[in-house]
Design a protein around this motif. Structure first.
Motif, PDB file in Angstrom:
ATOM      1  N   GLU A 135       0.834  -1.216   0.000  1.00  7.27           N
ATOM      2  CA  GLU A 135       0.000   0.000   0.000  1.00  7.27           C
ATOM      3  C   GLU A 135       0.862   1.256   0.000  1.00  7.27           C
ATOM      4  O   GLU A 135       0.543   2.238  -0.670  1.00  7.27           O
ATOM      5  CB  GLU A 135      -0.951   0.019   1.205  1.00  7.27           C
ATOM      6  N   ASP A 162     -10.505  -3.600   0.147  1.00  7.92           N
ATOM      7  CA  ASP A 162      -9.480  -3.680  -0.892  1.00  7.92           C
ATOM      8  C   ASP A 162     -10.135  -4.144  -2.198  1.00  7.92           C
ATOM      9  O   ASP A 162      -9.724  -3.764  -3.289  1.00  7.92           O
ATOM     10  CB  ASP A 162      -8.342  -4.636  -0.513  1.00  7.92           C
ATOM     11  N   GLU A 217      -3.578  -5.494  -5.550  1.00  2.00           N
ATOM     12  CA  GLU A 217      -4.899  -5.403  -4.903  1.00  2.00           C
ATOM     13  C   GLU A 217      -5.627  -6.751  -5.006  1.00  2.00           C
ATOM     14  O   GLU A 217      -6.363  -7.134  -4.109  1.00  2.00           O
ATOM     15  CB  GLU A 217      -5.772  -4.309  -5.507  1.00  2.00           C
ATOM     16  N   HIS A 260      -4.411  -8.842  -2.242  1.00  3.41           N
ATOM     17  CA  HIS A 260      -4.917  -8.386  -0.943  1.00  3.41           C
ATOM     18  C   HIS A 260      -6.319  -8.910  -0.681  1.00  3.41           C
ATOM     19  O   HIS A 260      -6.620  -9.409   0.397  1.00  3.41           O
ATOM     20  CB  HIS A 260      -4.952  -6.847  -0.881  1.00  3.41           C
TER      21      HIS A 260
HETATM   22 FE   LIG Z   1      -4.753  -3.153  -0.978  1.00  2.00          FE
END
Ligand SMILES: [Fe+2]
Ligand SMILES: [Fe+2]
Length: 310
Positions: free
Chosen positions: A74, A128, A158, A161
């Motif tokens: 991030e 996310d 992402e 995540h």
């Molecule tokens: Fe993320």
């Protein structure tokens, strides 16, 4: 393409043309781009201190390391977005170290403190994922070439995540206590996800962003894309979510009052009071949430010390 008027630039973009760098953009384009980029950069950045508090509750060393690696990703995403802003002449030192809380542009969700690994799992599994849909739209559709190139990496990460979050939502669900913690986090974070995409299109359309094709789909459509992804995921894992697919409307409908007031102390939505107007929501967003100062202090403490020492 240098020396194009704003009108010519819009035409060039409408024909599918790209903008290769800041020097090729018009004043209006740069303005709309910097506004969108600040929102994205802030969203990558300002909630990280709360994420870290939740990661400290990780049940195993491996989980902790995965959480910290996610934070590092991030920070990288934020660095990319702030770098793109610097390249178009925006003072990012001001944005990061001096800007007042009232001018921060990230969603309200990132101002809410988190303390448990279950909250971390649901934040990544749901929010996310919201970022994944929003950035995915920009990645696929944006006319700003430097951003598109940078997002290839961001978008992939992402994806990791949200799958990490999903895996932990499943794993925690193996015990009664974990299942209850995850459900409780879904109960407040799902509506945060709905708010993440902004006001409905009928109230606010980001005409500049869409005309310059900085991104391609309107808010409501991206919100629907997220719902079509997140609702089946939550249900598949055996959790409750107040939304369902409506065959007649050919879309997801929300089964709880929305928009609605949020009780910041109890971290729950005041469904019993019924829906409220968007003006009231905007006021809450503008006030910012209870944990915003904590995040600003975490980011700025070292900067202040260094400045004082110098
Ligand atoms: Fe993320
Ligand atoms: Fe990110």
């Amino acid at each position: 393409m240098d020396g194009m008027t704003d009108e010519q630039l819009v035409e060039h973009i409408a024909r599918g043309g790209m903008v290769e760098g800041p020097e090729r953009a018009s004043e209006g384009y740069r303005e709309a781009l910097s506004k969108l980029l600040i929102g994205v950069a802030d969203s990558e950045f300002w909630g990280l201190a709360h994420y870290y508090e939740a990661i400290k509750d990780a049940p195993t060393i491996n989980a902790y390391m995965a959480g910290v690696a996610l934070l590092q990703d991030e920070l990288g995403h934020a660095a990319i977005a702030y770098r793109l802003l610097r390249d178009i002449g925006v003072d990012t030192e001001y944005l990061i170290y001096q800007r007042p809380a009232s001018q921060l542009r990230h969603p309200y969700f990132f101002d809410i403190p988190m303390n448990t690994w279950a909250e971390f799992a649901v934040a990544t599994g749901l929010l996310d994922r919201a970022g994944f849909h929003l950035l995915g739209d920009i990645y696929e559709g944006t006319s700003y070439a430097p951003w598109k190139r940078a997002l290839a990496k961001v978008h992939r990460e992402e994806g990791f995540h949200m799958r990490l979050g999903e895996r932990w939502m499943a794993r925690l669900g193996e015990t009664d206590e974990g299942r209850e913690q995850v459900q409780r986090a879904i109960d407040w974070m799902f509506v945060m996800g709905l708010e993440f995409f902004g006001q409905p299109d009928q109230r606010k359309r980001n005409v500049g962003q869409l005309n310059y094709r900085l991104r391609s789909k309107p808010n409501d459509q991206i919100r629907q894309g997220w719902l079509a992804d997140v609702v089946p995921m939550i249900e598949k894992l055996g959790y409750q979510v107040p939304a369902h697919f409506d065959a007649e409307k050919r879309g997801y409908v929300i089964d709880c009052p929305f928009p609605v007031d949020f009780d910041e102390t109890a971290k729950r939505w005041r469904f019993e009071d019924g829906p409220v107007g968007w003006d009231r929501v905007l006021e809450r967003w503008k006030r910012r949430g209870p944990g915003v100062q904590f995040c600003m202090d975490q980011v700025r403490a070292g900067y202040r010390e260094l400045r004082a020492a110098a």
